[in-house]
Structure formats: C-alpha cells, structure tokens
Design a protein around this motif. Structure first.
Motif, PDB file in Angstrom:
ATOM      1  N   LEU A  11       0.813  -1.213   0.000  1.00 22.27           N
ATOM      2  CA  LEU A  11       0.000   0.000   0.000  1.00 22.27           C
ATOM      3  C   LEU A  11       0.851   1.269   0.000  1.00 22.27           C
ATOM      4  O   LEU A  11       0.607   2.181  -0.789  1.00 22.27           O
ATOM      5  CB  LEU A  11      -0.958  -0.002   1.194  1.00 22.27           C
ATOM      6  N   ASP A  12       1.835   1.359   0.862  1.00 24.66           N
ATOM      7  CA  ASP A  12       2.635   2.578   0.929  1.00 24.66           C
ATOM      8  C   ASP A  12       3.433   2.814  -0.357  1.00 24.66           C
ATOM      9  O   ASP A  12       3.588   3.951  -0.794  1.00 24.66           O
ATOM     10  CB  ASP A  12       3.549   2.590   2.154  1.00 24.66           C
ATOM     11  N   THR A  22       4.243   9.687   0.620  1.00 28.61           N
ATOM     12  CA  THR A  22       3.434   9.036   1.651  1.00 28.61           C
ATOM     13  C   THR A  22       3.226  10.002   2.813  1.00 28.61           C
ATOM     14  O   THR A  22       2.629   9.648   3.816  1.00 28.61           O
ATOM     15  CB  THR A  22       4.102   7.747   2.173  1.00 28.61           C
ATOM     16  N   GLN A  23       3.714  11.220   2.655  1.00 29.53           N
ATOM     17  CA  GLN A  23       3.561  12.260   3.671  1.00 29.53           C
ATOM     18  C   GLN A  23       2.252  13.004   3.431  1.00 29.53           C
ATOM     19  O   GLN A  23       1.512  12.703   2.499  1.00 29.53           O
ATOM     20  CB  GLN A  23       4.743  13.234   3.597  1.00 29.53           C
ATOM     21  N   PRO A  35     -13.275   2.670   0.589  1.00 29.12           N
ATOM     22  CA  PRO A  35     -13.751   1.881   1.715  1.00 29.12           C
ATOM     23  C   PRO A  35     -13.448   0.393   1.504  1.00 29.12           C
ATOM     24  O   PRO A  35     -13.574  -0.126   0.400  1.00 29.12           O
ATOM     25  CB  PRO A  35     -15.263   2.112   1.719  1.00 29.12           C
ATOM     26  N   GLY A  36     -12.976  -0.258   2.562  1.00 33.72           N
ATOM     27  CA  GLY A  36     -12.676  -1.683   2.498  1.00 33.72           C
ATOM     28  C   GLY A  36     -11.248  -1.990   2.088  1.00 33.72           C
ATOM     29  O   GLY A  36     -10.793  -3.130   2.220  1.00 33.72           O
ATOM     30  N   LEU A  37     -10.524  -1.007   1.589  1.00 30.63           N
ATOM     31  CA  LEU A  37      -9.146  -1.244   1.149  1.00 30.63           C
ATOM     32  C   LEU A  37      -8.252  -1.613   2.327  1.00 30.63           C
ATOM     33  O   LEU A  37      -7.401  -2.497   2.208  1.00 30.63           O
ATOM     34  CB  LEU A  37      -8.600  -0.014   0.424  1.00 30.63           C
ATOM     35  N   PRO A  42      -1.815  -5.022   3.981  1.00 27.46           N
ATOM     36  CA  PRO A  42      -0.792  -4.142   3.414  1.00 27.46           C
ATOM     37  C   PRO A  42      -0.437  -4.433   1.950  1.00 27.46           C
ATOM     38  O   PRO A  42       0.127  -3.589   1.277  1.00 27.46           O
ATOM     39  CB  PRO A  42       0.417  -4.373   4.312  1.00 27.46           C
ATOM     40  N   ILE A  43      -0.782  -5.611   1.449  1.00 26.70           N
ATOM     41  CA  ILE A  43      -0.481  -5.961   0.056  1.00 26.70           C
ATOM     42  C   ILE A  43      -1.771  -5.869  -0.760  1.00 26.70           C
ATOM     43  O   ILE A  43      -2.737  -6.590  -0.516  1.00 26.70           O
ATOM     44  CB  ILE A  43       0.115  -7.379  -0.070  1.00 26.70           C
TER      45      ILE A  43
END
Length: 68
Positions: A11-12, A22-23, A35-37, A42-43
């Motif tokens: 995700l990042d 990512t800031q 929503p739901g993600l 994290p993958i």
C-alpha cells in the motif's frame, strides 16, 4: 482518477507511486476514498481498482520563534 493495480504491491509503495509521497496524510486520504481497502491488508492484489484522490493540502504552520 481511477487506477487498476498491475501487480501485487504494498500500500505505501502504491501511494508513493500514484501520489508522489506518503507524507501529508496521503495514505489516509487514499484509504478514506476506498472503503474496504484497509481490510485487504498491506499488500494490494493484482487487478484491484483504486480511486486516487487529490493530495491533501499542506498544513504548514511554520516554526515558532522564541525571540518574538
């Protein structure tokens, strides 16, 4: 903007690629409009459609000056 993942990606890393950082609460903004993600983990899997929001405005407050 809509984006469909072309590979499994963290995700990042995805946020950095799509939003440039990512800031500035970029990860939170992406999760908010998808929503739901967060429940996926994290993958993010291949083929997942993602809505990419505008990057939130910077909250620059400056630095306090103790001599003022």
């Amino acid at each position: 903007m809509k984006y469909v993942t072309t590979r499994e990606v963290r995700l990042d890393v995805l946020v950095a690629e799509l939003m440039g950082t990512t800031q500035r609460r970029a990860v939170e903004a992406l999760l908010e409009v998808n929503p739901g993600l967060a429940a996926i983990g994290p993958i993010i899997p291949l083929g997942r459609e993602i809505e990419v929001p505008e990057l939130p405005a910077s909250e620059t407050t400056g630095y306090p000056r103790v001599w003022e």
